[in-house]
Design a protein around this motif. Structure first.
Motif, PDB file in Angstrom:
ATOM      1  N   ILE A  74      34.678  41.517  43.067  1.00 40.10           N
ATOM      2  CA  ILE A  74      35.351  41.757  44.348  1.00 40.10           C
ATOM      3  C   ILE A  74      36.578  42.651  44.187  1.00 40.10           C
ATOM      4  N   THR A  75      36.671  43.362  43.071  1.00 38.27           N
ATOM      5  CA  THR A  75      37.788  44.265  42.850  1.00 38.27           C
ATOM      6  C   THR A  75      37.889  45.268  43.991  1.00 38.27           C
ATOM      7  N   GLY A  76      39.012  45.279  44.689  1.00 38.93           N
ATOM      8  CA  GLY A  76      39.230  46.220  45.785  1.00 38.93           C
ATOM      9  C   GLY A  76      38.587  45.814  47.101  1.00 38.93           C
ATOM     10  N   GLY A  81      41.757  43.761  56.430  1.00 38.74           N
ATOM     11  CA  GLY A  81      43.029  44.267  55.910  1.00 38.74           C
ATOM     12  C   GLY A  81      43.610  43.451  54.764  1.00 38.74           C
ATOM     13  N   ILE A  82      42.920  42.426  54.297  1.00 38.25           N
ATOM     14  CA  ILE A  82      43.427  41.558  53.227  1.00 38.25           C
ATOM     15  C   ILE A  82      42.676  41.855  51.939  1.00 38.25           C
ATOM     16  N   LEU A  87      44.269  37.907  46.857  1.00 36.36           N
ATOM     17  CA  LEU A  87      44.373  36.612  47.514  1.00 36.36           C
ATOM     18  C   LEU A  87      43.815  35.499  46.626  1.00 36.36           C
ATOM     19  N   LEU A  88      42.643  35.738  46.043  1.00 36.89           N
ATOM     20  CA  LEU A  88      42.038  34.722  45.187  1.00 36.89           C
ATOM     21  C   LEU A  88      42.813  34.513  43.895  1.00 36.89           C
ATOM     22  N   ASN A  92      44.197  30.965  42.797  1.00 36.43           N
ATOM     23  CA  ASN A  92      43.885  30.356  41.492  1.00 36.43           C
ATOM     24  C   ASN A  92      45.139  29.951  40.749  1.00 36.43           C
ATOM     25  N   VAL A  93      46.241  30.697  40.898  1.00 42.09           N
ATOM     26  CA  VAL A  93      47.515  30.343  40.262  1.00 42.09           C
ATOM     27  C   VAL A  93      48.045  29.043  40.865  1.00 42.09           C
ATOM     28  N   ILE A  94      47.933  28.905  42.178  1.00 38.89           N
ATOM     29  CA  ILE A  94      48.412  27.699  42.857  1.00 38.89           C
ATOM     30  C   ILE A  94      47.589  26.505  42.445  1.00 38.89           C
ATOM     31  N   ILE A  95      46.289  26.654  42.288  1.00 38.38           N
ATOM     32  CA  ILE A  95      45.391  25.547  41.928  1.00 38.38           C
ATOM     33  C   ILE A  95      45.685  25.031  40.527  1.00 38.38           C
TER      34      ILE A  95
END
Length: 96
Positions: A74-76, A81-82, A87-88, A92-95
């Motif tokens: 999903i690169t790019g 507009g997101i 976002l992922l 993943n950092v938050i998880i």
């Protein structure tokens, strides 16, 4: 719609610039096919399976309700507009 019914088996054939309008084409199989520049409008693709497909540079206006997407690059990828890859990666950092 024409009354002709049957199957077509095309192998090593160039059908570039062909047009299909008001065609019932359920359960088609495409293997090793170049569909670059193909346009699909007002189509029912319910149950569609895409494997090892290159959609680089594609522009898609689509209903993705209840769609599962796995094992994809999903690169790019931008949706509404997101930047989805960013976002992922934040998610993943938050998880963790």
């Amino acid at each position: 719609m024409s009354e002709w019914k049957g199957t077509v088996d095309l192998r090593m054939t160039d059908i570039s610039d062909s047009k299909f309008q008001q065609v019932d084409a359920k359960r088609l199989t495409f293997n090793e096919v170049n569909l670059a520049g193909t346009k699909i409008n007002c189509a029912n693709l319910e149950g569609l399976t895409l494997n090892d497909v290159n959609l680089t540079g594609a522009k898609i206006t689509i209903d993705l309700s209840n769609v599962t997407i796995t094992d994809c690059n999903i690169t790019g990828l931008i949706i509404n507009g997101i930047a989805i890859d960013e976002l992922l990666s934040k998610h993943n950092v938050i998880i963790k």
